[in-house]
Design a protein around this motif. Structure first.
Motif, mmCIF file in Angstrom:
data_model
loop_
_atom_site.group_PDB
_atom_site.id
_atom_site.type_symbol
_atom_site.label_atom_id
_atom_site.label_comp_id
_atom_site.label_asym_id
_atom_site.label_seq_id
_atom_site.Cartn_x
_atom_site.Cartn_y
_atom_site.Cartn_z
ATOM 1 N N ARG A 19 42.564 39.547 -15.573
ATOM 2 C CA ARG A 19 42.935 38.681 -16.696
ATOM 3 C C ARG A 19 42.083 39.059 -17.911
ATOM 4 N N VAL A 21 41.425 38.501 -21.943
ATOM 5 C CA VAL A 21 41.652 37.629 -23.099
ATOM 6 C C VAL A 21 41.334 38.419 -24.370
ATOM 7 N N ILE A 69 46.056 37.821 -22.450
ATOM 8 C CA ILE A 69 46.129 36.478 -23.030
ATOM 9 C C ILE A 69 45.823 36.569 -24.522
ATOM 10 N N THR A 71 45.288 34.892 -28.255
ATOM 11 C CA THR A 71 44.631 33.648 -28.676
ATOM 12 C C THR A 71 44.740 33.461 -30.180
ATOM 13 N N LYS A 80 41.343 25.268 -26.768
ATOM 14 C CA LYS A 80 42.136 26.108 -25.872
ATOM 15 C C LYS A 80 41.551 27.514 -25.797
ATOM 16 N N GLU A 84 40.227 29.579 -22.413
ATOM 17 C CA GLU A 84 40.717 30.906 -22.038
ATOM 18 C C GLU A 84 39.558 31.892 -21.893
ATOM 19 N N ARG A 87 37.873 31.567 -18.634
ATOM 20 C CA ARG A 87 38.668 31.999 -17.480
ATOM 21 C C ARG A 87 38.860 33.504 -17.428
#
Length: 657
Positions: A19, A21, A69, A71, A80, A84, A87
């Motif tokens: 994952r 970001v 992800i 942003t 938010k 993120e 995570r």
């Protein structure tokens, strides 16, 4: 260099997805970068914030999918964004090559924000819009980023790209994925430019495993076997020559007439990492079973996870013979003891020395300079196996145990079965030592460590008073019994103020073979506290079903005994059905006899279990109840037989008529 030594790793560990970001100032090209990577082309009209975007498993060589992800950097979306970031497996921070202020803000805000949020994942700094950069700006990326990377060590790498011209777009996320699957930090200290200790220890073990003739060097055959095992392809003779030449030019001690030395082997891996080929070292580590923490994976150690609370784990005779051989091998001066340096060398292929912290530190006999005897060495292993079988088995493998790991340990028979059979097959006994403060518990543990000839002539260094955050500590040693029989005794001191908490656990006594209660015979208060502990433990044993043989020790026998303590202790021991208190003076008597009696009590697990009045009545009631069931069963059987006889009689009579 050519060949498999620089082959690409396809062993990314246990990751199923990465994952990533993407964050940075507004207008730096975050969304365009993601869209270009996903579609493999430049997209004109891109939403301000994209939904999660997945790059498939076949997108990169490691065959692990990546979720990107996007942003927003607006204030209203800050909550938010922070979620993120926390995570993320990796973070891509963007700046615009045509807007120098965005790079300044990345340093003054974004990197500090990650630290404030305590986000500790790899960071990839990506300069977007490379095609729009001012051509008059001649500073290289290395010149710009080098001081920044020195300040922010979390930055894994930096790259410049252009979504419009598709320059290095996939590479931006490849480096992010690579930083997660093949992290640099566990292996290499960037600041000091050297392998981290745990990495060097793992590679040392791998080297030893591959050095089949144990001559301290990998010859061409061994080097080739290593290559095939890790990369499934052999090294050509000219490639081996190139590898050796490169090592010898940089570090002459890395190669000798026998082949590649450990020094050269470690140098090669440091070189791979410095050259950005960290996946090569990870491939080697993972092929030999290491996980991301540079420890062998759990599946290497077949310790049965399912066992009853009153079963313990012991080393087998095969493992004990191996350890005795290892001890002799590392006892280079042949003095019957391992010096601290020799012990460190013994564990140099383990992630760290397993006995440096609680509960093992100071749990066995040592001389003033820290030497450890064979008995103490084996006792320490027995203690570790009893408390943490997985950890013990792992360290056996780390130091070279070559047999089937399952053959190194055995599960003992349940203590409840031992009581029924009135004997035990255990070689290691754990004794819980209860008593109030200043009663002499620590002295008893210390005396176990100073009870043999080794410590008597070696400037024995006793235990520290307390060496555990819980206030308890251990002592372990081999005790010689009559007939030359040897047993290992583990003493566990239970702090007075912690006993109540321990006894709230129904299975607390399950691991105990003998409970010893120590009191100061000259102090009435000490005896009363011990009496209360004894009764509480006895009740706990009756209620939980884990009652254990118990001994009372009347310590400090050289002082004037308190008459109440003498009279009452005899009365209590008789009432509970246990042995009379054993007098002990550390100043006047040899405590070895005490340890022999503890072992003897453990070897007769059906004797000396304290029985309270309540427990005795409960047992009588249970026996009466069982007898009643037997009578009812007999009565029911007689009734059934009588009914059957009557029916047979009636049937015969009917036939005769």
């Amino acid at each position: 260099m050519a060949g498999g030594f620089v082959g690409y790793s396809r062993s990314p560990g246990s990751r199923t997805v990465v994952r990533v970001v993407v964050a940075g100032d507004r207008g730096t090209g975050k969304s365009s970068l993601i869209a270009a990577a996903a579609s493999e082309s430049f997209q004109e009209n891109v939403p301000s914030v994209l939904p999660p975007t997945r790059l498939p498993a076949d997108f990169f060589p490691d065959h692990v999918p990546v979720t990107l992800i996007d942003t927003s950097s607006s204030l209203e979306n800050r909550g938010k964004l922070n979620e993120e970031l926390k995570r993320a497996d990796a973070i891509v921070l963007t700046y615009a090559c045509d807007q120098p202020l965005t790079l300044s803000h990345l340093c003054s805000h974004w990197l500090h924000e990650l630290r404030r949020l305590e986000v500790k994942v790899p960071v990839i700094v990506v300069g977007c819009k490379l095609d729009l950069r001012d051509e008059n700006n001649q500073m290289s990326l290395e010149q710009v980023m080098s001081p920044i990377m020195q300040k922010f060590r979390e930055i894994e790498t930096c790259i410049e790209c252009s979504a419009a011209t598709m320059i290095q777009v996939p590479e931006a996320f490849y480096y992010a994925q690579k930083a997660v699957l093949h992290p640099t930090s566990p292996l290499f200290d960037q600041e000091n430019q050297c392998l981290r200790e745990r990495c060097a220890r793992a590679l040392r073990r791998i080297f030893v495993l591959c050095d089949h003739d144990m001559d301290g060097a990998l010859n061409d055959v061994e080097l080739n076997e290593f290559q095939v095992k890790c990369f499934n392809a052999p090294l050509q003779p000219d490639e081996i020559v190139v590898v050796k030449r490169v090592v010898h030019e940089k570090i002459p001690a890395g190669v000798n007439q026998l082949g590649l030395t450990l020094t050269g082997f470690l140098f090669l891996h440091a070189l791979f990492i410095e050259k950005g080929r960290i996946e090569t070292t990870w491939a080697v580590l993972r092929k030999f079973g290491y996980d991301d923490d540079l420890k062998l994976r759990d599946d290497f150690f077949p310790v049965p996870s399912k066992r009853a609370p009153d079963q313990s784990v012991e080393l087998t005779s095969e493992a004990m013979e191996f350890l005795s051989g290892v001890f002799r091998l590392f006892d280079t001066d042949d003095d019957g003891a391992l010096q601290p340096t020799e012990l460190d060398e013994l564990f140099c292929t383990a992630p760290e020395s397993p006995w440096d912290g609680a509960p093992y530190k100071d749990a066995t006999e040592r001389t003033a300079r820290g030497d450890i005897s064979l008995n103490a060495f084996l006792s320490q292993w027995a203690l570790m196996t009893s408390l943490d079988p997985h950890h013990s088995l792992a360290n056996l493998v780390y130091i070279g145990y070559g047999g089937d790991p399952a053959s190194a340990v055995r599960i003992t028979r349940r203590r409840s079965v031992d009581r029924k059979k009135q004997r035990t097959e255990r070689n290691v006994f754990q004794c819980f030592v209860f008593g109030p403060r200043s009663a002499g518990k620590s002295s008893l543990l210390n005396s176990l460590l100073g009870s043999n000839a080794f410590t008597a002539h070696s400037n024995y260094r006793p235990l520290s008073k307390i060496n555990s955050a819980t206030g308890e500590h251990y002592a372990a040693n081999v005790v010689d019994q009559h007939g030359g029989c040897k047993r290992t005794l583990l003493l566990r001191e239970i702090p007075e103020d912690g006993a109540k908490k321990f006894l709230s656990n129904q299975e607390f006594l399950a691991a105990c073979d003998v409970a010893v209660f120590v009191y100061d015979s000259s102090d009435e208060k000490s005896w009363k506290s011990t009496k209360e502990l004894l009764l509480n433990v006895a009740r706990h044993g009756e209620e939980s079903g884990y009652g254990v043989p118990s001994l009372l020790i009347s310590a400090k026998d050289d002082l004037d005994p308190h008459p109440v303590a003498i009279r009452d202790s005899l009365k209590v021991s008789q009432k509970l059905g246990i042995e009379a208190p054993i007098p002990l003076s550390m100043k006047l008597s040899n405590p070895h006899n005490i340890f022999g009696r503890i072992i003897s009590a453990a070897e007769h697990p059906h004797l000396g279990i304290p029985e309270t009045e309540t427990g005795r009545k409960r047992k009588q009631y249970q026996q009466l109840f069982n007898r009643s069931l037997i009578y009812v069963s007999i009565g029911a059987a007689v009734t059934v037989v009588g009914l059957a006889g009557y029916r047979a009689y009636a049937a015969n009579r009917s036939t005769s008529n």
